[in-house]
Design an enzyme around this catalytic site. Sequence first.
Site, PDB file in Angstrom:
ATOM      1  N   ASP A  61     -11.955   8.470   9.850  1.00 40.74           N
ATOM      2  CA  ASP A  61     -12.715   7.355  10.413  1.00 40.74           C
ATOM      3  C   ASP A  61     -13.024   7.396  11.907  1.00 40.74           C
ATOM      4  O   ASP A  61     -12.582   8.257  12.638  1.00 40.74           O
ATOM      5  CB  ASP A  61     -12.062   6.038  10.014  1.00 40.74           C
TER       6      ASP A  61
ATOM      7  N   ASP B 172     -23.124  -1.404   5.091  1.00 38.60           N
ATOM      8  CA  ASP B 172     -21.757  -1.112   4.667  1.00 38.60           C
ATOM      9  C   ASP B 172     -21.678   0.358   4.299  1.00 38.60           C
ATOM     10  O   ASP B 172     -22.533   0.861   3.561  1.00 38.60           O
ATOM     11  CB  ASP B 172     -21.416  -1.972   3.436  1.00 38.60           C
TER      12      ASP B 172
ATOM     13  N   GLY C 113       0.801  -1.221   0.000  1.00 41.08           N
ATOM     14  CA  GLY C 113       0.000   0.000   0.000  1.00 41.08           C
ATOM     15  C   GLY C 113       0.830   1.265   0.000  1.00 41.08           C
ATOM     16  O   GLY C 113       0.922   1.973  -1.005  1.00 41.08           O
TER      17      GLY C 113
ATOM     18  N   HIS D  34     -15.715   6.662   7.223  1.00 45.93           N
ATOM     19  CA  HIS D  34     -15.772   5.596   6.218  1.00 45.93           C
ATOM     20  C   HIS D  34     -16.917   4.616   6.444  1.00 45.93           C
ATOM     21  O   HIS D  34     -17.173   3.772   5.600  1.00 45.93           O
ATOM     22  CB  HIS D  34     -14.434   4.845   6.178  1.00 45.93           C
TER      23      HIS D  34
ATOM     24  N   ARG E   7      -9.864  -8.075  13.044  1.00 44.80           N
ATOM     25  CA  ARG E   7     -10.237  -7.825  14.450  1.00 44.80           C
ATOM     26  C   ARG E   7     -10.205  -9.069  15.321  1.00 44.80           C
ATOM     27  O   ARG E   7     -11.156  -9.370  16.054  1.00 44.80           O
ATOM     28  CB  ARG E   7     -11.614  -7.172  14.524  1.00 44.80           C
TER      29      ARG E   7
ATOM     30  N   ASP F 158     -27.780  38.628  21.734  1.00 43.75           N
ATOM     31  CA  ASP F 158     -27.535  37.395  20.967  1.00 43.75           C
ATOM     32  C   ASP F 158     -28.675  37.060  20.027  1.00 43.75           C
ATOM     33  O   ASP F 158     -28.600  36.099  19.270  1.00 43.75           O
ATOM     34  CB  ASP F 158     -27.364  36.198  21.923  1.00 43.75           C
TER      35      ASP F 158
ATOM     36  N   ALA G 166     -17.413  -4.071  -4.531  1.00 48.31           N
ATOM     37  CA  ALA G 166     -18.380  -3.971  -5.632  1.00 48.31           C
ATOM     38  C   ALA G 166     -17.817  -3.093  -6.747  1.00 48.31           C
ATOM     39  O   ALA G 166     -17.900  -3.435  -7.942  1.00 48.31           O
ATOM     40  CB  ALA G 166     -19.690  -3.383  -5.110  1.00 48.31           C
ATOM     41  N   LYS G 167     -17.211  -1.967  -6.368  1.00 47.61           N
ATOM     42  CA  LYS G 167     -16.679  -1.048  -7.375  1.00 47.61           C
ATOM     43  C   LYS G 167     -15.470  -1.655  -8.079  1.00 47.61           C
ATOM     44  O   LYS G 167     -15.288  -1.509  -9.289  1.00 47.61           O
ATOM     45  CB  LYS G 167     -16.299   0.285  -6.716  1.00 47.61           C
ATOM     46  N   GLU G 168     -14.641  -2.345  -7.293  1.00 46.35           N
ATOM     47  CA  GLU G 168     -13.429  -2.932  -7.874  1.00 46.35           C
ATOM     48  C   GLU G 168     -13.800  -4.003  -8.910  1.00 46.35           C
ATOM     49  O   GLU G 168     -13.157  -4.102  -9.957  1.00 46.35           O
ATOM     50  CB  GLU G 168     -12.566  -3.551  -6.758  1.00 46.35           C
TER      51      GLU G 168
ATOM     52  N   TYR H  88      -9.204   0.213  20.805  1.00 43.12           N
ATOM     53  CA  TYR H  88      -9.468  -0.341  19.473  1.00 43.12           C
ATOM     54  C   TYR H  88     -10.463  -1.509  19.524  1.00 43.12           C
ATOM     55  O   TYR H  88     -11.513  -1.469  18.883  1.00 43.12           O
ATOM     56  CB  TYR H  88      -8.138  -0.778  18.837  1.00 43.12           C
TER      57      TYR H  88
HETATM   58  P1  ADQ Z   1     -14.061  -2.261   4.664  1.00 43.75           P
HETATM   59  O1  ADQ Z   1     -15.085  -2.663   5.670  1.00 43.75           O
HETATM   60  O2  ADQ Z   1     -12.738  -2.826   4.864  1.00 43.75           O
HETATM   61  O3  ADQ Z   1     -13.947  -0.694   4.574  1.00 43.75           O
HETATM   62  P2  ADQ Z   1     -14.531  -2.427   1.674  1.00 43.75           P
HETATM   63  O4  ADQ Z   1     -15.012  -1.130   1.245  1.00 43.75           O
HETATM   64  O5  ADQ Z   1     -15.176  -3.529   0.937  1.00 43.75           O
HETATM   65  O6  ADQ Z   1     -14.730  -2.717   3.226  1.00 43.75           O
HETATM   66  O7  ADQ Z   1     -13.000  -2.479   1.436  1.00 43.75           O
HETATM   67  C1  ADQ Z   1     -12.322  -3.667   1.560  1.00 43.75           C
HETATM   68  C2  ADQ Z   1     -11.021  -3.611   0.781  1.00 43.75           C
HETATM   69  O8  ADQ Z   1     -10.276  -4.754   1.142  1.00 43.75           O
HETATM   70  C3  ADQ Z   1     -11.235  -3.636  -0.710  1.00 43.75           C
HETATM   71  O9  ADQ Z   1     -10.365  -2.730  -1.320  1.00 43.75           O
HETATM   72  C4  ADQ Z   1     -10.892  -5.077  -1.099  1.00 43.75           C
HETATM   73  O10 ADQ Z   1     -10.247  -5.177  -2.330  1.00 43.75           O
HETATM   74  C5  ADQ Z   1      -9.962  -5.510  -0.017  1.00 43.75           C
HETATM   75  N1  ADQ Z   1     -10.145  -6.931   0.284  1.00 43.75           N
HETATM   76  C6  ADQ Z   1     -11.261  -7.538   0.632  1.00 43.75           C
HETATM   77  N2  ADQ Z   1     -11.042  -8.844   0.795  1.00 43.75           N
HETATM   78  C7  ADQ Z   1      -9.755  -9.044   0.550  1.00 43.75           C
HETATM   79  C8  ADQ Z   1      -8.890 -10.195   0.560  1.00 43.75           C
HETATM   80  N3  ADQ Z   1      -9.319 -11.411   0.880  1.00 43.75           N
HETATM   81  N4  ADQ Z   1      -7.618  -9.994   0.282  1.00 43.75           N
HETATM   82  C9  ADQ Z   1      -7.170  -8.786  -0.027  1.00 43.75           C
HETATM   83  N5  ADQ Z   1      -7.911  -7.709  -0.074  1.00 43.75           N
HETATM   84  C10 ADQ Z   1      -9.180  -7.834   0.225  1.00 43.75           C
HETATM   85  C11 ADQ Z   1     -14.556   0.441   5.218  1.00 43.75           C
HETATM   86  C12 ADQ Z   1     -16.066   0.492   5.223  1.00 43.75           C
HETATM   87  C13 ADQ Z   1     -16.579   0.388   3.806  1.00 43.75           C
HETATM   88  C14 ADQ Z   1     -15.975   1.492   2.936  1.00 43.75           C
HETATM   89  C15 ADQ Z   1     -14.476   1.514   3.068  1.00 43.75           C
HETATM   90  C16 ADQ Z   1     -13.896   2.755   2.370  1.00 43.75           C
HETATM   91  O11 ADQ Z   1     -16.576  -0.544   6.025  1.00 43.75           O
HETATM   92  O12 ADQ Z   1     -17.982   0.497   3.791  1.00 43.75           O
HETATM   93  O13 ADQ Z   1     -16.291   1.219   1.583  1.00 43.75           O
HETATM   94  O14 ADQ Z   1     -14.103   1.581   4.432  1.00 43.75           O
HETATM   95  O15 ADQ Z   1     -14.383   3.919   2.867  1.00 43.75           O
END
Ligand code: ADQ
Length: 767
Positions: free
Chosen positions: A171, A404, A54, A195, A343, A711, A410-412, A117
């Site tokens: 966040d 979420d 990253g 987020h 977590r 005021d 979904a976007k990826e 945390y």
């Molecule tokens: P997340 O809860 O972590 O993020 P998400 O938005 O789906 O959820 O992002 C996950 C990321 O992790 C994605 O980029 C995905 O490619 C990657 N990922 C998932 N599974 C993986 C795996 N097995 N190995 C490697 N990479 C993996 C939080 C919020 C979301 C919000 C994001 C951004 O919960 O709702 O979309 O932040 O703001």
Amino acid sequence: MNWDKAFIVTDSVLSRDAARTNLNGRRLVIVSNRLPFNVDVEDGRVVFHASAGGLVTGLASFRESREQTSALPAEHLWVGWPGSVEASLQDEVVREALARFQSYPVFLTEEQMEHFYLGFCNATIWPLFHYFPSYTVYQKTFWEQYKQINQLFADALESVLRPDDVVWVHDYHLMLLPRFLKALRPQLSIGFFLHIPFPSFEVFRLLPGEWRRDILEGLLGADLVGFHTYEYTHHFLQSVLRILGYEYQMSQVLAADHIVKVDTFPMGIDVDKFAGATANDETEREIRQLKSTLTGLKLILSVDRLDYSKGISNRLEGYELFLESNPEYHGKVALLMVVVPSRIGVVQYELMKRQIEELVGKINGRFGRVGWTPVVYQYRHVPFNSLAALYAVSDVCLVTPLRDGMNLVAKEYVATRGDGAGVLILSEMAGAAKELPEAIIINPNDRAEIATALKEALEMPPMEQQKRHRLMQRRLRRYNVTRWANDFLTTLLAVREVQKRVESKLLSPAAWREIVARYRSSRRRLFFLDYDGTLTPLVRHPGLAGPDPARRELLRSLAADRKNTVVIASGRGRQTLEEWLGDLPLGLVAEHGAWLRFGDRVWRRAKPLSNEWKRHLLPILEIYADRMAGAFVEEKEDSVAWHYRMADPEQAGLCAPELIDHLLNLSAKTDLQVVQGNKVVEIRHTGLNKGAAALSWLTDDEYDFILGIGDDATDEDFFKALPASAYSIRVGMTPTHAQYNIRQSGEVIDLLRAFASLSDAKAKESQ
Ligand code: ADQ
């Protein structure tokens, strides 16, 4: 924030154009709970592990851009937790992180992380904000630790911040930080982005009173607060109104001390990176490998962090029902389920992992046979190329969160499918559903809907798949992650401009000194002071606003100076003023000027009035009060007031204008006026206002120092009536006819104390 977001933020914000256009050379300081790398000790040496490429990738492109251009982009600094580091190694980690990664580590002990945390962040805020109130733990020790860690971040930042830095806090771990930073450095530009979802008021209010107020005030310490969707923005504004009582207009909140912009910025992804991923040799190799091992199967992909909010069990149940109802697909389809560990240590996550594994076992046991495994399950992190390969080979991507914030998976998936093939099934509970309506949208709580959607997706004609993908891809390309970051930062800087315009009227230290100096040198002084909201903070019920001994003493000592005439001008009835302040040597104005009390302490009516009208209007006011819980009518001698400070603010927002409209119709062609004050609607005689009252004290021009402070909208009357040489101050950051704004009533008291101390000193000197 996990590594992926960390990567996205660095990569986009630090890209050449974004950095230069937005920040005009100012340094960007990104603050998140975690730094995008971990620190380990190997053979006694400190080793930095970039979180799966990253930060490394992000910074590499940043450095490259610096080398290619002579115009240097903005500098940056990343502040966050680097993972557990022994105390003896911390100095070294700081040095290295600064030199090599432009990062500044904030160290936390294991114990702090436990309560902060795993505790407040992930056992309180995360479940509550994702609508899992039954998982939410309300533990005071967690809250106390959360406050402390946010303060610790503020202290760490103080040591590295420069006055013109632009700070972007990320966040839910750091929701109190913007306020702490604002208190330390009022001039900083501070942005905050959440987020995860911001829940509706009814859910947010489940937090204990102090926590929910501090969180809202904490966020409002920022100049710009951003959310993924319009709903979250709206929920936040609703909570701010209902819990703190701050009104908003055009997404701007007039907080206690500054204007805050609250807006929607749906986070995008790096579309080019995903679109180009399949051209990469390594990804291509992985694609070939996957295709050869899973040959002849239609593939359904499921990728998430392990989290109960992601609806992983619902997905498995939906798939199970699909297999049950569509035996023709047995042996022809597979669900590839990749779950990233997350977590570890929070109890629900451990339980969930077991539950998922049991379900996978159940489905495979029930439907699987030699040569066909219905669910291929992996519990691990996968590197970028493997992830891209999974997106590229899957016929369906099944994304079913119960809640979420956005959902980047979904976007990826859509961005990776440059070939236009594949179908996205997406939960309506994900923020991303707003931008991707061409997906098959499902309710994740209905497993029949998931099963039907799977069949529809697997049988969707290629042309239809392409058509939907193109529409979604166009949208993702337009608002990609760079646009998102740019948009946020540009808006942040624009807010500061608005604030500066408003703040230019703020009583500056120089103006303060000038007023005090004029006070000192003057011979005859007149103070014209409003009471509620000016001398005391506004309270929920008017009966609770009586002056405390310190305030009474302050007024007494000001009025004791023979050069001073102190007038308290209020909308309250004369009985109340008499009860609270009657024994002090003050001039008093009651009912906005209907009644006046001069030095002889005798109350006089400003003019003879008939109050016949009250008989007609009071019943109407009573009806409106009966219909709205918390509203009540106050009858005074020559006026009436309909108070609604304790009513539901949203209902009041609709009801008060309706009442005003009704009253205006009835009072047309009478000598009555309807006036809206601060959470109050008043009916009084025309021509009687605090401005006219002020003129009663200004019959000759003997005063060489006049100061009016108020005021409320009703105080504007005396701001206008006072002579040009007078000083006038309005409490609150509202547009005004007064010469200056002051932020809060506490500052009025400070100013009056400064005068009183001069009088005391004089009195002592002359003794
Ligand atoms: P997340 O809860 O972590 O993020 P998400 O938005 O789906 O959820 O992002 C996950 C990321 O992790 C994605 O980029 C995905 O490619 C990657 N990922 C998932 N599974 C993986 C795996 N097995 N190995 C490697 N990479 C993996 C939080 C919020 C979301 C919000 C994001 C951004 O919960 O709702 O979309 O932040 O703001």
